[in-house]
Design a protein around this motif. Structure first.
Motif, PDB file in Angstrom:
ATOM      1  N   ARG A   1       0.842  -1.180   0.000  1.00  9.76           N
ATOM      2  CA  ARG A   1       0.000   0.000   0.000  1.00  9.76           C
ATOM      3  C   ARG A   1       0.874   1.225   0.000  1.00  9.76           C
ATOM      4  O   ARG A   1       2.039   1.182   0.386  1.00  9.76           O
ATOM      5  CB  ARG A   1      -0.938   0.006   1.201  1.00  9.76           C
ATOM      6  CG  ARG A   1      -0.265  -0.545   2.448  1.00  9.76           C
ATOM      7  CD  ARG A   1      -1.289  -1.102   3.372  1.00  9.76           C
ATOM      8  NE  ARG A   1      -1.471  -0.201   4.493  1.00  9.76           N
ATOM      9  CZ  ARG A   1      -2.639  -0.036   5.101  1.00  9.76           C
ATOM     10  NH1 ARG A   1      -3.696  -0.644   4.660  1.00  9.76           N
ATOM     11  NH2 ARG A   1      -2.738   0.753   6.135  1.00  9.76           N
ATOM     12  N   ARG A   2       0.292   2.297  -0.469  1.00  5.58           N
ATOM     13  CA  ARG A   2       1.030   3.549  -0.570  1.00  5.58           C
ATOM     14  C   ARG A   2       0.456   4.482   0.483  1.00  5.58           C
ATOM     15  O   ARG A   2      -0.757   4.625   0.581  1.00  5.58           O
ATOM     16  CB  ARG A   2       0.785   4.095  -1.970  1.00  5.58           C
ATOM     17  CG  ARG A   2       1.608   5.264  -2.400  1.00  5.58           C
ATOM     18  CD  ARG A   2       1.356   5.521  -3.887  1.00  5.58           C
ATOM     19  NE  ARG A   2       2.157   4.664  -4.723  1.00  5.58           N
ATOM     20  CZ  ARG A   2       3.430   4.913  -5.012  1.00  5.58           C
ATOM     21  NH1 ARG A   2       4.011   5.993  -4.560  1.00  5.58           N
ATOM     22  NH2 ARG A   2       4.120   4.084  -5.750  1.00  5.58           N
TER      23      ARG A   2
ATOM     24  N   GLU B   1       5.685   6.409  -8.716  1.00  7.60           N
ATOM     25  CA  GLU B   1       4.482   5.566  -8.660  1.00  7.60           C
ATOM     26  C   GLU B   1       4.453   4.533  -9.782  1.00  7.60           C
ATOM     27  O   GLU B   1       3.399   4.189 -10.316  1.00  7.60           O
ATOM     28  CB  GLU B   1       3.204   6.419  -8.709  1.00  7.60           C
ATOM     29  CG  GLU B   1       3.136   7.424  -7.579  1.00  7.60           C
ATOM     30  CD  GLU B   1       1.889   8.310  -7.647  1.00  7.60           C
ATOM     31  OE1 GLU B   1       0.948   7.961  -8.371  1.00  7.60           O
ATOM     32  OE2 GLU B   1       1.876   9.338  -6.967  1.00  7.60           O
TER      33      GLU B   1
ATOM     34  N   GLY C   1       2.215   9.158  -0.006  1.00  3.85           N
ATOM     35  CA  GLY C   1       2.908   9.263  -1.280  1.00  3.85           C
ATOM     36  C   GLY C   1       3.877   8.139  -1.585  1.00  3.85           C
ATOM     37  O   GLY C   1       4.370   8.058  -2.701  1.00  3.85           O
TER      38      GLY C   1
ATOM     39  N   ASP D   1      -1.348  -1.739 -13.659  1.00  6.64           N
ATOM     40  CA  ASP D   1      -2.799  -1.679 -13.804  1.00  6.64           C
ATOM     41  C   ASP D   1      -3.204  -0.544 -14.751  1.00  6.64           C
ATOM     42  O   ASP D   1      -4.283   0.008 -14.643  1.00  6.64           O
ATOM     43  CB  ASP D   1      -3.434  -1.476 -12.429  1.00  6.64           C
ATOM     44  CG  ASP D   1      -4.888  -1.922 -12.417  1.00  6.64           C
ATOM     45  OD1 ASP D   1      -5.184  -2.912 -13.101  1.00  6.64           O
ATOM     46  OD2 ASP D   1      -5.711  -1.264 -11.760  1.00  6.64           O
TER      47      ASP D   1
ATOM     48  N   LYS E   1       2.152   1.439 -10.164  1.00  8.25           N
ATOM     49  CA  LYS E   1       0.767   1.534 -10.643  1.00  8.25           C
ATOM     50  C   LYS E   1       0.635   1.187 -12.128  1.00  8.25           C
ATOM     51  O   LYS E   1      -0.473   1.007 -12.623  1.00  8.25           O
ATOM     52  CB  LYS E   1       0.238   2.954 -10.421  1.00  8.25           C
ATOM     53  CG  LYS E   1       0.044   3.303  -8.963  1.00  8.25           C
ATOM     54  CD  LYS E   1      -0.532   4.698  -8.832  1.00  8.25           C
ATOM     55  CE  LYS E   1      -0.817   5.013  -7.367  1.00  8.25           C
ATOM     56  NZ  LYS E   1      -1.214   6.429  -7.217  1.00  8.25           N
TER      57      LYS E   1
END
Lengths: 462, 295, 531
Positions: free
Chosen positions: C67-68, C257, C71, C263, C260
């Motif tokens: 999980r982030r 990020e 940030g 997805d 991500k």
């Protein structure tokens, strides 16, 4: 159009099954209950007099509804279905349309505040992208009370990989969702699962696995003593979950509960995206519904937190003709950027409306699966409450008032269905309280601060 | 040598001028078809193509009688005898079958028809450009529309020689001088060399590689017979007797004074392209053909 | 009003560092950190690979998700616990791995079917070094005895020594001492520091994103890490090791990020190039670039300006350039006058921060503001209509359509922090393809970074590269990834010193990583009794 493949059959009665097997059926393994009589004559109670267990299913979709297409004009049983409710006509008799309740938390975090407020009666604690809630979601409140006797205290599922979960523990932590139907099948019905009455060969490794977990738990207790208060809580939660798994394994060593309707379902079919990469959401919905129905029917769990679609993350629905400005849009994008009136005469935000109707049709088929699945003399839905809700009333404004709430099922006869009930701005947490009490969990209150509620909604109760 | 030539290709496209002066652009055909009959106007049948023999044949008495077509844009003298044969082929198979087979051949990389235009100073009007037609090799990526996605990079099938010819662009339409070409093709699981004589290209072109047009030439009649016999053998059909019956009426090019017969059939391939690139080094060791055949 | 949150300060993280109060250094407590999915997989591979040789090692396919938080995934790892599902997954994984291991390991002990089935000496001698690798410290006597006892119990039950040993191994793999990194520290003088094991672990995970090797543990055991010169030498050798690529990739993946991208969803009708390969390829491009910069000890600021990149066929077709290689990735040089410069021209940045078919100045602006400038932007207040008007004559481009964001004061207080940044990337569509027109109208991609004006995407990169805030943000981000938390108010001085060191090292990424780990704050914890 892909039709979902719901379990349509009612399970055969024991007598029918025996007839059907004939004499030479020795090799055929069928889930034959071991008890002489499972239900009493009325079919509403176990042999020991206890009623069927009550189940709770939370069905959450993303990005709200459109209030002007949603709320029926009339109250009571003779209301006319509105445009967005019309796709639920197949389950109208099992449904209560609940409107006019407000989610009473501050709307600080779009989409998150409303769903946290609706399901937990508390506000989210947002730190960056990490969201915790100040109080547990209803499914976890119920799981804490009712989940102890089943293999899984609760299940979290989402039909899409980015669907997330709306099941939040008392610690504020969100439980992850299972997003693969194959993995869910394996977890529920794979290794270790036995049908009622299936020959039992004691598996020595189950006990060994429990010993390992016990060792891990002892280590966790040693570790927690060296930690600060917050970390201690985290380790304690981990410890609780390790003990949970120990208990789940222990359940596997026992005889499974004798539920006549329980059968081992087929391996779920694979549901592929279309050529444009859009998920067949309704198809996935059907595959998950089949598994969840059987998970409940086999008493693997009594609590399900199910996410149909995420908020914000731009889900593209497999609906033709709803492009905007010639560009395909995600649902969330449309809720904000579709013109209120584009002059086409199709109504305000008709594209978004089409998506909500698609979701409602999927919800309708989801619920229908429960209604058509026989249990005792009635259906699984008779002993279930399904709460359908979302993360905004008007998603364009992220509003929290007049919140969309749908209830399905009668909770063993404790809830009324088949009507529209409209409140005049009451606290939505009262609905949660109503559900909990109908499930046999006599909570004194639900919700915190402005959302604190101590009275259930009498009109919903039978 | 070709390695060097291609080395600067990517850069040239961006910078917009090559050493020979003018822009260069490479395109790959994502759609290829045969020109078919498209209805009638004023009693004249319409099809795509070009006037290969320089005359608008309308009456008997011409050396090889085969009535010419009119192009959709009104040009006359269009030679496309194969259009009528194609109707026959379509009759044997289901409509769209040939189209589907050709698309499959393109999409699996066996028919990567590449066009390169060099020395373009003005994409609307340029009297002097150089055009090459050749074949590519590679594993193409196909989009959701069942067409090659733009901007892919391929190898050149060096065992198949390039056809180079000069041309001119007039009002955005490229026309080339005539050239003879051989395209090794695979249709109906039959490998054959499509020979086209006195071939011309006529296509709308632009700097984005989005071209649309035709490649028209004369196909030797023995080639057509050969293909039909192979197709019969592979597919278990009986096309050849029909072909033999109608062949004299189809030939319309390459008049042989000795026999008084024409030896070729005018044929038109239509194509649409998207921009492509070539790898800037020589293809890896080993004949490319084997690689594709093993697919 | 929440909207006013953007006025004045931009959050605690960018509190001015030169206030007198900030001059006093106050360390903050560290939290328990769960291994990320990648760290878990690397850890088991590192531990098991040397024992199983060339045998195939099947790794678990599903683990508790990362999980982030605030940030960063590195901070998310310090929050939350292990879910019920996660406990199951770790359990499944432990048996999957343990069974593969005991098929070929250890060299001692009775073979299958051989009596007696219990050999505590062999079990103990085997589990001790394995446990040290997995726990990143020596096992305590208690821990070792528990694992040996489990092995013996299982061996008796199953009638097989090796099958029994698998349960001992599985217990180590499920242990919180493996799954979590503790950073509780020990008293040193009047203060408190990480223990030698905690320090070598923090060092190894930050510089390599993998657990300490046996050699590193040995160095910790000898006390090398407490000797300044030896520590510095160790750090330099670690930074020079090829495994440092793992650390560089992890820190940039977190900062940008890139996780991500697995997805990434785009409409294939609009973008024919879209496929499940695009997201992972886009991540690889950006990571290859930072790896290359690291290996060449280049200036960090180059990531905003360079025309060099590393692409495969998929990305080449999106960028509209010839693929540099038939298979995999290879270096590509965009033309000198190309607008595609640095990571802001990568699909990884452009596609991730866009809608499924339409670009978004807001999403891209937030990305630059938060991730690259370490600014904070609150969410839009409730009951605000955030719709963007339809394109219409006179307002065809996104810039013209979102003009209201900057004209209405209630919107402008926040949107001026993002729109002037995001609109600077409008020359790229929602997948990252270059374009000059939007709805047929010419795109104006000018903008400014807190007053520094640019006219094109490439100039945008130049402005970011010149910005002090960018450099300070890099220092903050590296600190946050290393420590698993945001810097506290009492650590402003640390950031200041890291920025100084960064500058003195000619902004090399390696120099910044080094500065973070040699700074005393890297091992310092608040003294007992302090908050």
């Amino acid at each position: 159009m892909t039709r979902s493949r719901f379990l349509k059959r009612r399970p055969l009665s024991r007598r029918t099954m025996l007839r059907g097997l004939g004499l030479g059926g020795g090799a055929v393994a069928i889930g034959l209950p071991v008890l002489d009589a499972m239900t009493n004559e009325s079919g509403t109670a176990f042999a020991d007099g206890s009623i069927f267990p009550q189940r709770y299913v939370q069905f959450v979709w993303g990005n709200g509804v459109l209030p002007w297409f949603w709320t029926p004009a009339e109250e009571g049983a003779d209301y006319a279905m509105t445009e967005q409710l019309a796709p639920l006509a197949n389950v109208r008799e099992h449904m209560s349309v609940v409107t006019g309740f407000d989610v009473r938390v501050p709307g600080r975090s779009p989409h998150e505040s409303a769903v946290a407020g609706m399901l937990s009666g508390s506000q989210p604690i947002v730190e960056g992208e990490n969201v915790g809630w100040a109080a547990p979601s209803l499914d976890q409140v119920l799981a804490a009370e009712l989940g102890g006797s089943t293999r899984f205290r609760s299940l979290q599922t989402s039909i899409v990989s980015n669907g997330g979960s709306r099941s939040v523990l008392a610690t504020g932590e969100t439980l992850p969702s299972e997003t693969s139907a194959a993995a869910l099948f394996e977890r529920l019905f794979g290794e270790g699962f036995r049908l009622p009455g299936e020959t039992f060969e004691p598996d020595p490794t189950l006990r060994l696995r429990r010993s390992v977990l016990d060792t891990v738990a002892i280590e966790q207790q040693r570790l927690r003593q060296r930690l600060g208060a917050e970390d201690r809580l985290r380790v304690e939660q981990h410890l609780t979950n390790v003990r949970e798994l120990e208990r789940r394994i222990a359940r596997l060593e026992e005889d499974p509960p004798n539920f006549e309707a329980c059968m081992r379902p087929a391996m779920p079919r694979e549901v592929l995206p279309d050529s444009r990469g859009r998920d067949d959401l309704d198809g996935l919905n059907g595959v998950f519904a089949d598994l969840l129905i059987m998970a409940l029917a086999c008493d693997q769990t009594r609590i399900v937190g199910h996410v149909f679609s995420p908020a914000v993350r731009e889900t593209v629905y497999p609906i033709e003709g709803i492009d905007l400005q010639g560009v395909v849009r995600g649902h969330h994008d449309l809720t904000h950027n579709e013109p209120l009136d584009d002059g086409s005469g199709r109504g305000e935000m008709w594209r978004t409306n089409e998506i909500v109707k698609y979701i409602m049709a999927s919800l309708g088929r989801f619920v229908q699966g429960f209604a058509e699945f026989g249990e005792g003399e009635g259906s699984l839905l008779d002993n279930t409450v399904i709460l359908g809700t979302t993360d905004a009333s008007n998603p364009r404004l992220h509003s929290l008032d007049d919140f969309p709430i749908l209830l399905f099922g009668r909770a063993g006869g404790r809830l009324n269905t088949g009507f529209h009930y409209r409140s005049s701005g009451d606290n939505a947490a009262r609905v949660n309280l109503t559900i909990a009490r109908a499930m046999g969990v006599p909570l004194p209150s639900f919700g915190t601060e402005d959302a604190f509620a101590t009275d259930s909604v009498g009109a919903l109760e039978a | 040598m070709s390695g060097l030539r291609h080395a600067s290709l990517g850069l040239l496209l961006l910078v917009g001028c090559g050493e020979s002066g003018g822009e260069r652009s490479l395109a790959v055909a994502h759609t290829v078809g045969f020109g078919t009959e498209m209805g009638e106007v004023d009693g004249r049948a319409i099809t795509i193509g070009v006037d290969l023999d320089g005359q608008d044949t309308v009456e008997r008495g011409s050396a090889c009688f085969q009535e010419d077509y009119v192009a959709p844009d009104g040009r006359t003298g269009i030679d496309n005898s194969f259009a009528s044969i194609f109707s026959l082929v379509e009759g044997v198979f289901q409509e769209g079958t040939v189209e589907g087979i050709i698309q499959g051949t393109i999409n699996n990389g066996r028919l990567l028809l590449l066009f390169e235009v060099e020395g373009v100073d003005d994409w609307q009007n340029d009297p002097d450009v150089e055009v090459s037609v050749f074949l590519g090799d590679g594993r193409p990526v196909v989009g959701p529309d069942d067409r090659l996605v733009p901007n892919q990079t391929f190898d050149e099938r060096l065992e198949v020689p390039r056809n180079r010819v000069s041309g001119r662009i007039t009002d955005g339409v490229l026309e080339t001088e005539a050239f003879d070409t051989t395209l090794p093709l695979t249709f109906f699981n039959v490998f054959f060399d499509l020979r086209l004589f006195n071939t011309q290209i006529r296509a709308t072109v632009n700097e984005l590689g989005e071209w649309e047009g035709v490649l028209a030439g004369g196909m030797p009649k023995e080639d057509l017979l050969d293909v039909s016999m192979q197709a019969d053998a592979m597919q278990g059909i009986q096309v050849t007797p029909l072909v033999l019956t109608f062949l004299p009426g189809w030939t319309d090019l390459a008049f042989d004074e000795a026999t008084g017969e024409c030896n070729q059939i005018s044929a038109v391939l239509s194509f649409r392209t998207t921009r492509a690139f070539l790898f800037d080094d020589a293809p890896p060791e080993g004949p490319a053909e084997e690689a594709t055949e093993s697919l | 009003m929440v909207a006013l949150g953007c006025d004045g300060t931009i959050g605690e993280s960018t509190a001015p560092i030169d206030t007198p109060a900030a001059a006093e250094y106050v360390p903050e407590a560290a939290r328990l950190r769960r291994l990320t999915q990648e760290q878990y997989l690397i850890s088991v591979e590192d531990a098991l690979r040397p024992l199983i040789g060339d045998a195939e090692l099947r790794l678990p396919s599903s683990l508790e998700p990362d999980r982030r938080a605030e940030g960063l995934v590195a901070i998310g790892a310090t929050e939350g616990s292990v879910s019920p599902r996660g406990v199951e997954q770790y359990e499944d994984a432990s048996y999957l791995l343990a069974e593969q291991l005991v098929a070929v390991w250890p060299d001692c002990g009775p073979a299958s079917g051989e009596e007696p089935v219990v050999d505590n000496t062999c079990a103990s001698e085997s589990l001790r070094p394995l446990g040290r690798t997995l726990f990143r410290r020596p096992l305590t006597g208690q821990e070792l005895r528990a694992a040996v006892r489990l092995s013996a119990q299982a061996a008796e039950t199953l009638g097989d020594f090796r099958a029994g040993l698998a349960y001992g191994v599985a217990s180590l793999l499920q242990s919180p001492s493996f799954l979590f990194r503790t950073e509780s520290g020990e008293a040193v003088g009047e203060g408190r520091s990480l223990t030698r094991w905690e320090l070598v672990t923090r060092l190894s995970f930050f510089l390599w994103n993998r657990p300490p090797t046996t050699e590193l543990l040995d160095a910790a055991s000898r006390g090398d890490l407490n000797n300044e010169a030896q520590y510095a030498a160790l750090v330099d050798s670690m930074l020079g090791d090829e495994r440092a690529i793992g650390g560089v990739r992890a820190v940039f993946s977190d900062m940008l990020e890139l996780d991500k991208l697995d997805d990434l969803r785009k409409d294939r009708g609009t973008f024919v190039h879209m496929s499940p390969e695009v997201g992972p390829a886009a991540r690889e491009e950006t990571l290859r670039l930072v790896t290359w910069l690291y290996e060449n000890d280049s200036d960090y600021r180059t990531i905003f300006t360079t025309r060099t990149t590393f692409i495969d066929r998929t990305l080449a077709s999106i960028y509209g350039v010839a693929a540099p290689a038939r298979e995999g990735f290879a270096m590509h040089e965009h033309a000198p006058d190309s607008q595609r410069a640095g990571i802001l021209g990568h699909v990884s940045s452009l596609a991730l921060h866009s809608h499924v078919a339409a670009s978004s100045a807001t999403l891209r602006g937030i990305f630059v503001r938060r991730n690259l400038l370490c600014g904070e932007i609150p969410p839009p207040p409730p009951d605000v209509d955030t719709s963007i008007p339809e394109p219409q004559p006179g307002a065809l481009t996104l810039r013209d359509r979102v003009r209201r964001h900057l004209e209405e004061p209630s919107c402008a207080s926040c949107h001026r922090q993002m729109d002037p940044l995001g609109l600077g990337l409008e020359n790229f569509d929602a997948l990252g393809r270059f374009r000059t027109l939007d709805n047929g109208a010419r795109i104006d991609a000018s903008g400014n970074v807190d007053g520094e004006v640019f006219r094109t995407p490439a100039e945008f990169g130049d402005v970011l590269a010149e910005s002090e805030t960018t450099l300070e943000c890099a220092a903050r981000t590296f600190f946050r990834v290393a420590h698993g938390r945001h810097e506290g108010a009492g650590e402003a001085l640390v950031i200041e010193q890291l920025v100084d060191a960064f500058r003195q090292g000619d902004y090399s990424i390696r120099g910044l990583m080094r500065a973070v780990v040699v700074h005393p704050s890297f091992r310092t914890l608040p003294a007992e009794g302090q908050p």
